[in-house]
Design an enzyme around this catalytic site. Structure first.
Site, mmCIF file in Angstrom:
data_model
loop_
_atom_site.group_PDB
_atom_site.id
_atom_site.type_symbol
_atom_site.label_atom_id
_atom_site.label_comp_id
_atom_site.label_asym_id
_atom_site.label_seq_id
_atom_site.Cartn_x
_atom_site.Cartn_y
_atom_site.Cartn_z
ATOM 1 N N ASP A 117 21.003 131.239 101.618
ATOM 2 C CA ASP A 117 21.772 130.943 102.818
ATOM 3 C C ASP A 117 23.030 131.793 102.901
ATOM 4 O OD1 ASP A 117 20.150 129.087 103.978
ATOM 5 O OD2 ASP A 117 21.258 127.337 103.300
ATOM 6 N N LYS A 167 22.185 130.636 108.094
ATOM 7 C CA LYS A 167 22.490 130.094 109.418
ATOM 8 C C LYS A 167 23.993 129.915 109.508
ATOM 9 C CE LYS A 167 18.218 127.369 109.796
ATOM 10 N NZ LYS A 167 17.670 127.661 108.471
ATOM 11 N N MET A 196 31.241 120.834 109.613
ATOM 12 C CA MET A 196 30.940 121.592 110.831
ATOM 13 C C MET A 196 31.639 121.008 112.066
ATOM 14 S SD MET A 196 26.863 122.148 110.034
ATOM 15 C CE MET A 196 26.624 120.405 109.649
#
Length: 251
Positions: A35, A57, A169
């Site tokens: 990642d 991502k 996030m």
């Protein structure tokens, strides 16, 4: 033992926070699908001849769709005895480890989960925040600030005056999230909030505010960041002025 896929947590960023088991498996890997935000020092543990596939991502920027990542894991499992799906933090905390595990098991592919230190605990440790404290809170809530519909997370039953709230996030929605948590209660606006950018790395930054003023951080913080909300933030040794400015330093 036959071929196996390992869903492996790389931890929050500091290579020294990688588990011993994770380090051993990386050294044995034939293929590593990794990642974004995985430290280069961690990737350097992999053999020189290992196949390294970036599948990261970041917000709306995806190197590969999740469906293709699943398919690649299945394909590499037929080729190598050790395939590592290297995920930031912990594979089962706001990653898609559960989806990948289900996909592989449905196809009879041997799979093991190797946990990693999640960003919430790393950020709290760096900022000196006890996520639980018997005089402040006995409940911790993990929230994703990024939903499929780009809306606020479900806040039903969450009380910032009682709970420690950790938001992953959530940078883009920090102002609206703070307003929703504070609600109509003026005293809730004083509840402290700490944001830790790039927790456990040399680029780490710590910001502090309270629910009523959190909107002023918009544009001053950037991802990746963890937001910690609750009375326990006033106990942070990294931000001692919070206990004075919020009135939550003593209980």
């Amino acid at each position: 033992m036959g071929n196996r896929v390992y869903l492996l947590g790389a931890g929050p960023g500091d290579p020294e926070l990688l588990t011993l088991k994770a380090a051993r498996l990386l050294r044995e890997a034939g293929a590593v699908l990794y990642d974004a935000l995985v430290a280069s020092e961690i990737l350097e543990l992999c053999p020189e001849n290992a196949e390294m596939i970036y599948v990261g991502k970041r917000a709306s920027r995806h190197a590969l769709p999740q469906e293709e990542i699943n398919e690649l894991l299945a394909q590499y499992s037929t080729k190598y005895s050790v395939v590592v799906r290297l995920k930031g933090g912990d594979p089962f905390i706001f990653g898609r480890g559960g989806e990948e595990l289900a996909y592989l098991r449905e196809r009879g592919i041997d799979c093991e989960v190797v946990p990693g230190i999640t960003a919430a605990t790393a950020a709290a440790a760096s900022a000196g925040i006890p996520l639980t404290h018997r005089e402040s809170t006995d409940r911790v809530v993990f929230l994703s600030g990024h939903t499929r519909k780009d809306a606020l997370p479900d806040l039903t039953g969450i009380d910032p005056a009682r709970d420690t709230i950790v938001v992953y996030m959530g940078v883009a929605h920090i102002g609206s999230l703070a307003r929703a948590l504070a609600g109509p209660h003026e005293e809730n606006g004083r509840i402290p909030l700490i944001v830790v950018e790039n927790a456990s790395t040399p680029e780490e930054k710590i910001h502090h505010s309270c629910l009523s003023d959190a909107h002023t951080l918009q544009g001053k913080i950037s991802a990746p960041a963890i937001i910690v909300i609750g009375k326990v933030c006033a106990r942070s040794f990294a931000v001692p002025e919070l206990s004075l400015s919020t009135g939550y330093g003593h209980f």
